[in-house]
Design a protein around this motif. Structure first.
Motif, PDB file in Angstrom:
ATOM      1  N   ALA A   1     -26.870  -4.381  20.825  1.00 60.07           N
ATOM      2  CA  ALA A   1     -26.124  -5.181  20.007  1.00 60.07           C
ATOM      3  C   ALA A   1     -25.375  -6.090  20.681  1.00 60.07           C
ATOM      4  CB  ALA A   1     -25.206  -4.156  18.910  1.00 60.07           C
ATOM      5  N   ALA A   2     -24.445  -5.646  21.658  1.00 58.17           N
ATOM      6  CA  ALA A   2     -23.771  -6.533  22.208  1.00 58.17           C
ATOM      7  C   ALA A   2     -24.318  -7.777  22.922  1.00 58.17           C
ATOM      8  CB  ALA A   2     -22.590  -6.053  23.179  1.00 58.17           C
TER       9      ALA A   2
ATOM     10  N   GLY B   1     -23.846  -9.818  12.180  1.00 55.76           N
ATOM     11  CA  GLY B   1     -22.413  -9.723  12.051  1.00 55.76           C
ATOM     12  C   GLY B   1     -21.608 -10.150  13.358  1.00 55.76           C
ATOM     13  N   HIS B   2     -22.042  -9.188  14.374  1.00 61.49           N
ATOM     14  CA  HIS B   2     -21.229  -9.593  15.638  1.00 61.49           C
ATOM     15  C   HIS B   2     -21.233 -11.160  16.169  1.00 61.49           C
ATOM     16  CE1 HIS B   2     -20.852  -5.145  16.742  1.00 61.49           C
ATOM     17  NE2 HIS B   2     -20.599  -5.299  15.701  1.00 61.49           N
ATOM     18  N   ALA B   3     -22.407 -11.495  16.040  1.00 63.32           N
ATOM     19  CA  ALA B   3     -22.604 -12.819  16.524  1.00 63.32           C
ATOM     20  C   ALA B   3     -21.717 -13.890  15.680  1.00 63.32           C
ATOM     21  CB  ALA B   3     -24.028 -13.320  16.439  1.00 63.32           C
TER      22      ALA B   3
ATOM     23  N   LEU C   1     -16.218 -11.892  27.247  1.00 60.34           N
ATOM     24  CA  LEU C   1     -15.353 -11.570  25.948  1.00 60.34           C
ATOM     25  C   LEU C   1     -16.129 -11.237  24.806  1.00 60.34           C
ATOM     26  CD1 LEU C   1     -12.393 -11.524  25.788  1.00 60.34           C
ATOM     27  CD2 LEU C   1     -12.488 -14.116  24.953  1.00 60.34           C
ATOM     28  N   SER C   2     -17.067 -12.190  24.528  1.00 56.14           N
ATOM     29  CA  SER C   2     -18.062 -11.757  23.435  1.00 56.14           C
ATOM     30  C   SER C   2     -18.736 -10.537  23.368  1.00 56.14           C
ATOM     31  CB  SER C   2     -19.036 -13.062  23.196  1.00 56.14           C
ATOM     32  OG  SER C   2     -20.181 -12.604  22.673  1.00 56.14           O
ATOM     33  N   PHE C   3     -19.430 -10.013  24.498  1.00 57.62           N
ATOM     34  CA  PHE C   3     -19.557  -8.673  24.938  1.00 57.62           C
ATOM     35  C   PHE C   3     -18.852  -7.564  24.611  1.00 57.62           C
ATOM     36  CE2 PHE C   3     -21.387  -5.060  27.242  1.00 57.62           C
ATOM     37  CZ  PHE C   3     -22.705  -5.009  27.210  1.00 57.62           C
TER      38      PHE C   3
END
Lengths: 388, 276, 267
Positions: C65-66, C137-139, C194-196
């Motif tokens: 997901a990450a 959602g995460h993106a 950071l995003s991960f």
């Protein structure tokens, strides 16, 4: 951006006037499955943590792998944390079966989210305790809507070294002058309003409460007022059992509602606690496996329901989760031979004192027709004001 | 390729994603705030009504909880800023160039330990007779569970999000500015107060976007260490499920959204949003 | 002043690490609900965690997901950063506010909005929620980390090097490959890391966007933390995570110098 938002609000409001209001009196007409066909290869499940174990948590705890091998139905499980989440998940239409507690089941039935169950297609149903069959929380007008899974009472737990003498009445948690100010706990859910209603049912006969889940305006207000007063003495509300066990062990909580499994766990970790079923009786929960009205995999769903109440699987899940099994024959299959005795599984007199969670509806569940009762949405909003 | 075409090519995908998908989703949510739910069936009644907002305005509890949530978010933000400022200053201006990256890593590592596990560790720390009580002289001496515990734990969880932008801001701040101040006779603290802090306000505001919004929406930490308190996130969460009352949850959700949008518009001019 | 700062730094680090230390202690605490002080020390939770397929599966899901969310965020964030840096256009300020919005609004709002939108739009198309909806959602809230890093780098480097490259006869893709990309690499890495991290530990949006059977690590922890038989295993997993976090940080350091490990500090 504001303009854009306003614009989309306007368009959406304009086309959003279609009504889905239900006018009928009973639940929507949905036919039960009449014959069992071939499995679809998959079943999507919503369950309580610990109800669907495939060995991934603990290699020895597995009643899913065998089922998958036997039936070819692959189990995809989604754990829900609360009854409310279960209802929400079932409304998505992505799931086939759900292990609904009584505070969710009627909402699902009247919402048309679950279908009646043809118990003839569930051979193990015949061995389920009679005390669990055709109850207000799992059937409507005698028509079964699910297969009982297990049950338990909401007992009164206390620290034996602090709370003396041992409490025998729920009055202990509703005493505004309690010596245990700030160390009383209660279950964090709107359904806890029924605990207060049950106490009032026994102590305030003039309120004329007949069923703690069927409260008219006056009865409801009395229960809410009692809980608001109780809030002053509450230390914390609990919702999961790690939190509850830890709070009793540390002494943050010394008195309050609990489940038998929590009592056992706390005692196993050498916490000085005990529990009673108070003289007023208690509320309790009984879970029911229900099948979605629009199940994509109905045949696998039925096979799953039959599997989970089979003596072996029902015994395994009852021991792992810590509850009284629904299948009579399960008691002979538990690894701890005292399991059924500890959880009062065969003690109908014990469960006769228990008012199992039932979804409060506007049409009173005690059968009164001259008044409107408070429905679950009202209970939810009241719970918010009780917590303040 | 004309600039117009190139611009369109650059922006097409992000705009579709953010405007159509994200803003569209938000807009749909807020439209549903004007709907209601049938008490019998739990089905959504798609007819315009202000009922949800009337309830929110009528009942005191919603105002109380909103104020409490904003108070918690503000307290967390202040606590984070007070802790982050000296730490980031030490990292950027005092520590040796060799120690610097290691300090940054040390501050960031906790981000990888699960949020839930950290919150639960705090539950153990704060327990009656737990380590914090022992440190403060016996059972019941510590803050226990409740609102102060929520502020403390949230500040702990979001601290790295404040340190990071402040550190970056300080690192960009040329040493010559500070030296000039010192040359003009300002003592260390004076320079810090009069020169450094004002210059990195945008960075602090950027960190505050994180700490404020993350605190405003939290409902899990409150459940773990909050005792009997509830914040606005808990109310939204409770209503999403409760009788599947998405419309009421959506109406409640407008409160933190409004607060955040006002906050963002207010701080945009400071240039803080580019510091995230 | 230096001394005071040194003391504050030390206290700050203690504040950060004492709870983590407690996690480590509790991973060998014999008590199932982490009683304090620990009565006995045991390694059985470590053994149980090692044998726990669920945790391993959840770890893999979370990494997937990450990675997915970070990949999408890298593309979208860079595109917007380039557009904002290279062009002046109507709505540019609004756009930069819009990018911040997903991370600035409380996760529960983003979560329920995406959930109901997904059900009413994608659900109609027959695409149920699954891992993909989690990635989407995460993106959405990860874009901002890339955007800010890349934009800051672009502003610092300007366009002169690219112009020089073009003047020397490089084709646009050559300029991108040999000039622009190397300039951006560490900014992309810092933002990506950071995003991960944001995606990896996200629970609230995930709760609302995960489909049946999709269990990310935070969700796994959430369901297991609340079962006394399993709660100590969760501490082991967290302890392992802290140790494993060295991997991405070390990778970033190797690829882009120490600054990348520090998030957005390379400018």
């Amino acid at each position: 951006m504001t303009a854009l938002l306003t614009l989309s609000v306007l368009t959406l409001t304009a086309c959003g006037d279609s009504s889905t209001e239900e006018t009928g009196d009973g639940p929507p007409e949905i036919a039960a499955l009449s014959t069992l066909g071939a499995g679809e290869g998959q079943v999507d499940v919503v369950s309580w943590a610990g109800y669907v174990e495939d060995g991934s948590t603990d290699k020895t705890v597995d009643w899913v792998t065998g089922f998958e091998r036997e039936t070819g139905c692959q189990v995809a499980n989604k754990v829900a944390a609360t009854s409310d989440e279960m209802v929400t998940l079932m409304k998505t239409g992505d799931y086939d079966v759900v292990s609904a507690s009584g505070d969710a089941s009627l909402r699902l039935i009247y919402g048309g989210d679950v279908a009646p169950v043809n118990t003839d297609l569930v051979p193990h149903y015949k061995d389920v305790f009679d005390g669990l069959k055709a109850k207000p929380w799992n059937s409507v007008g005698g028509k079964p809507y699910g297969i009982p899974h297990g049950r338990g009472a909401n007992v009164l737990m206390y620290r034996t070294d602090v709370v003396k003498p041992a409490p025998t009445s729920w009055g202990a948690v509703f005493d505004p002058a309690s010596p245990h100010q700030g160390k009383i706990t209660a279950y964090d859910s709107p359904i806890s309003i029924a605990d207060a209603a049950l106490y009032l049912m026994k102590t305030k006969p003039d309120l004329n409460i007949k069923n703690p889940y069927a409260l008219d305006d006056k009865q409801f207000q009395a229960a809410v007022d009692l809980l608001k007063q109780q809030n002053e003495t509450i230390g914390e509300y609990w919702s999961d059992y790690t939190k509850e066990v830890q709070a009793f062990k540390a002494g943050n909580s010394v008195l309050g509602t609990s489940w038998q499994v929590i009592v056992n766990l706390a005692q196993a970790d050498k916490a000085p606690v005990a529990a009673v079923l108070p003289t007023e009786g208690a509320t309790g929960w009984s879970d029911t496996w229900m099948v979605a009205a629009k199940a994509k995999h109905p045949n696998c769903a039925y096979q799953w329901m039959n599997h989970i109440v089979s003596p072996e699987a029902n015994a395994a899940v009852a021991e792992w989760f810590g509850e009284a099994p629904a299948n009579k024959l399960a008691c002979a299959k538990t690894t701890d031979k005292n399991h059924c005795a500890t959880f009062h599984a065969e003690d109908e007199a014990y469960f006769d004192q228990v008012w199992f969670w039932t979804t409060p509806l506007a049409r009173c569940v005690d059968g009164r027709t001259d008044v409107q009762c408070k429905d679950y949405a009202a209970w939810t909003q009241a719970w918010t004001t009780i917590k303040g | 390729m004309s600039p117009r075409v190139r611009l369109a090519a650059l922006l097409a995908a992000p705009v579709v994603w953010l405007v159509v998908a994200y803003l569209g989703a938000l807009a749909t949510l807020f439209v549903s705030a004007f709907w209601t739910v049938n008490g019998f069936t739990g089905a959504t009644v798609k007819r315009f009504s202000l009922g949800n907002f009337e309830t929110i305005l009528r009942e005191d509890v919603y105002r109380t909880v909103t104020l409490r949530s904003v108070g918690v978010a503000a307290a967390v933000t202040v606590l984070c800023a007070v802790l982050a400022l000296p730490m980031a200053y030490f990292m950027a201006k005092v520590a040796s160039a060799r120690a610097r990256p290691w300090l940054v890593i040390a501050v960031l590592t906790p981000l990888w330990a699960s949020y839930l596990v950290k919150a639960y560790a705090w539950r153990v720390l704060l327990a009656n007779g737990g380590p914090l009580d022992t440190l403060l002289g016996g059972p019941g001496r510590g803050p226990g569970y409740g609102l102060p515990a929520v502020v403390l734990v949230l500040a702990y969880l979001w601290l790295p999000y404040m340190i990071l932008p402040v550190y970056a801001g300080l690192e960009r701040l040329p040493d010559s500015v500070l030296e000039a101040s010192a040359d003009l006779g300002a003592r260390g603290w004076r320079t810090f107060r009069a020169i450094t802090v004002p210059l990195i306000v945008p960075s602090i505001v950027a960190g505050a976007v994180f700490t404020f919004s993350l605190s405003l929406g939290d409902y899990i930490t409150v459940q773990i260490v909050g005792g009997k308190t509830q914040l606005i996130g808990n109310l939204v969460y409770a209503n999403v499920g409760a009788a599947n009352n998405l419309p009421f949850a959506a109406a409640l959700a407008t409160i933190p959204v409004l607060i955040m949008v006002i906050y963002l518009v207010a701080v945009r001019r400071s240039g803080a949003l580019e510091e995230l | 002043m230096r001394l005071t700062l040194r003391v504050v730094m030390a206290l700050g680090l203690a504040f950060i690490y004492v709870p983590l230390l407690l996690v480590l202690v509790n991973s060998v605490n014999g008590d199932r609900t982490f009683a304090w002080p620990p009565r006995d020390i045991t390694t059985r939770w470590w053994a149980a965690a090692w044998a726990n397929d669920g945790a391993r599966q959840a770890l893999i899901t979370s990494v997937q997901a990450a990675l997915g969310a970070t990949a999408i965020a890298l593309v979208l964030g860079s595109l917007v950063a380039f557009a904002v840096h290279r062009f002046a256009f109507f709505g540019r300020d609004t756009l930069s506010l819009l990018i911040v919005l997903p991370i600035a609004l409380p996760g529960i709002v983003t979560g329920i909005a995406l959930d109901s939108a997904w059900r009413s739009v994608m659900g109609e198309l027959g695409i149920g929620k699954g891992l993909f909806s989690v990635v989407v959602g995460h993106a959405t809230f990860c874009v901002v980390t890339i955007y800010n890093n890349v934009l800051a780098r672009l502003r610092r480097t300007g366009t002169s090097l690219e112009e020089a490259s073009a003047d020397l006869g490089a084709k646009p893709w050559q300029t991108f490959r040999y000039v622009t990309f190397p300039l951006l690499r560490s900014a992309l890495l810092a933002g990506g890391l950071l995003s991960f991290a944001l995606s990896f530990d996200e629970i609230i949006v995930t709760t609302f966007t995960a489909g049946p059977g999709v269990t990310t690590l935070p969700i796994w922890i959430f369901t297991n933390l609340f079962r006394p038989n399993q709660a100590p295993v969760v501490n082991v997993v967290a302890a392992v995570l802290i140790v494993l976090s060295v991997v991405p940080v070390w990778l970033a350091q190797r690829l882009a110098g120490p600054a990348a490990g520090a998030g957005r500090t390379g400018h």
